[in-house]
Write a protein that holds these residues in place. Structure first.
Motif, short mmCIF file in Angstrom:
data_model
loop_
_atom_site.label_atom_id
_atom_site.label_comp_id
_atom_site.label_asym_id
_atom_site.label_seq_id
_atom_site.Cartn_x
_atom_site.Cartn_y
_atom_site.Cartn_z
N PRO A 1 1.60 0.14 -8.01
CA PRO A 1 0.94 -0.07 -9.31
C PRO A 1 -0.54 0.57 -9.52
CG PRO A 1 1.41 -2.15 -8.94
CD PRO A 1 2.15 -1.28 -7.85
N ARG A 2 -1.16 0.13 -8.43
CA ARG A 2 -2.59 0.58 -8.22
C ARG A 2 -2.79 1.18 -6.90
NH1 ARG A 2 -6.41 -4.27 -9.96
NH2 ARG A 2 -7.82 -2.65 -9.53
N ILE A 3 -2.85 2.67 -6.80
CA ILE A 3 -2.86 3.34 -5.74
C ILE A 3 -3.98 2.94 -4.90
CG2 ILE A 3 -3.19 5.60 -4.57
CD1 ILE A 3 -0.42 5.20 -5.74
N GLU A 4 -5.07 2.66 -5.38
CA GLU A 4 -6.49 2.48 -4.71
C GLU A 4 -6.39 1.14 -3.81
OE1 GLU A 4 -6.81 0.41 -8.68
OE2 GLU A 4 -6.27 2.41 -8.04
N ARG A 5 -5.38 0.04 -4.51
CA ARG A 5 -5.33 -1.11 -3.52
C ARG A 5 -4.22 -1.14 -2.38
NH1 ARG A 5 -7.08 -6.27 -6.88
NH2 ARG A 5 -5.59 -6.92 -5.27
N GLY A 6 -3.35 -0.20 -2.68
CA GLY A 6 -2.26 0.03 -1.61
C GLY A 6 -1.28 -1.08 -1.36
N GLU A 7 -1.27 -2.12 -2.55
CA GLU A 7 -0.20 -2.98 -2.49
C GLU A 7 1.18 -2.35 -3.20
OE1 GLU A 7 -3.18 -6.73 -3.44
OE2 GLU A 7 -2.42 -5.58 -5.14
N LEU A 8 2.20 -2.86 -2.80
CA LEU A 8 3.39 -2.38 -3.31
C LEU A 8 4.57 -3.48 -3.40
CD1 LEU A 8 5.41 -1.85 -0.70
CD2 LEU A 8 3.71 -0.33 -0.06
N ILE A 65 3.03 6.35 -8.52
CA ILE A 65 3.13 5.06 -8.64
C ILE A 65 4.49 4.69 -8.13
CG2 ILE A 65 4.49 5.06 -11.05
CD1 ILE A 65 2.83 2.60 -11.83
N LEU A 66 5.38 5.41 -7.92
CA LEU A 66 6.71 5.35 -7.14
C LEU A 66 6.88 6.18 -5.85
CD1 LEU A 66 9.52 5.32 -9.83
CD2 LEU A 66 8.31 3.27 -8.70
N ARG A 67 7.09 5.49 -4.83
CA ARG A 67 7.18 6.41 -3.66
C ARG A 67 8.51 6.01 -2.70
NH1 ARG A 67 1.78 4.30 -0.50
NH2 ARG A 67 2.91 2.49 0.63
N ALA A 68 8.91 6.77 -1.70
CA ALA A 68 9.67 6.31 -0.83
C ALA A 68 9.04 5.73 0.45
CB ALA A 68 10.65 7.46 -0.43
N GLY A 69 9.66 4.78 1.12
CA GLY A 69 9.12 4.46 2.36
C GLY A 69 9.72 5.45 3.45
N PRO A 70 9.57 4.87 4.80
CA PRO A 70 10.20 5.82 5.66
C PRO A 70 11.68 5.74 5.80
CG PRO A 70 8.69 3.97 6.62
CD PRO A 70 9.01 3.73 4.99
N VAL A 71 12.06 6.78 6.14
CA VAL A 71 13.38 7.17 6.29
C VAL A 71 14.24 6.52 7.36
CG1 VAL A 71 15.42 8.86 6.29
CG2 VAL A 71 13.48 9.26 4.71
N HIS A 72 15.33 5.77 7.27
CA HIS A 72 15.82 5.16 8.36
C HIS A 72 17.49 5.48 8.31
CE1 HIS A 72 12.77 2.04 8.52
NE2 HIS A 72 12.95 2.06 7.18
N MET A 73 18.16 5.22 9.42
CA MET A 73 19.36 5.90 9.74
C MET A 73 20.32 4.52 9.68
SD MET A 73 19.11 9.08 9.92
CE MET A 73 20.70 9.57 10.64
#
Length: 122
Positions: free
Chosen positions: A14-21, A95-103
């Motif tokens: 929600p706040r890119i500058e803080r990096g919290e997710l 505001i939405l992003r994907a984390g790393p891709v896993h198998m």
């Protein structure tokens, strides 16, 4: 028979500058079974703990757009499933992003997607 799949956690920042997710969903793709879907769950209290002013309806709408993209709705209609998955998991500063891709390996990707949502998001 178990088949390979790829997945990524959908994260709200929600706040890119803080990096919290917080984790708000999972997108899963199995090329072998022609399967691409996203399942989401937005926990409003957890989101507001990170940003009391978070625009919850806008975030919920964006999550719905991720689910629709998986089905090929809108601008994604001309894309193949693999292209849609790669587009969704590409790095971005929104505001939405994907984390790393896993198998992984699964017999039924839809069941596995539900399991991952419960394990990683709920």
């Amino acid at each position: 028979m178990r088949v390979p799949y790829e997945y990524a956690i959908i994260q709200a920042v929600p706040r890119i500058e803080r990096g919290e997710l917080i984790n708000v969903g999972v997108v899963l793709y199995s090329q072998r079974l022609d399967f691409l879907a996203a399942r989401t769950h937005l926990h409003e209290e957890r989101l507001r703990a990170l940003d009391p002013k978070a625009d919850v309806p806008a975030i919920a709408a964006a999550l719905s757009a991720w689910e629709a993209t998986c089905t090929g709705a809108g601008a994604a209609a001309a894309m193949k499933q693999g292209e849609r998955f790669r587009w969704l998991v590409a790095p971005r500063s929104t505001i939405l992003r994907a984390g790393p891709v896993h198998m992984g390996l699964a017999v039924d990707p839809a069941t596995e997607l539900d399991r991952l949502l419960t394990l990683l998001v709920r």
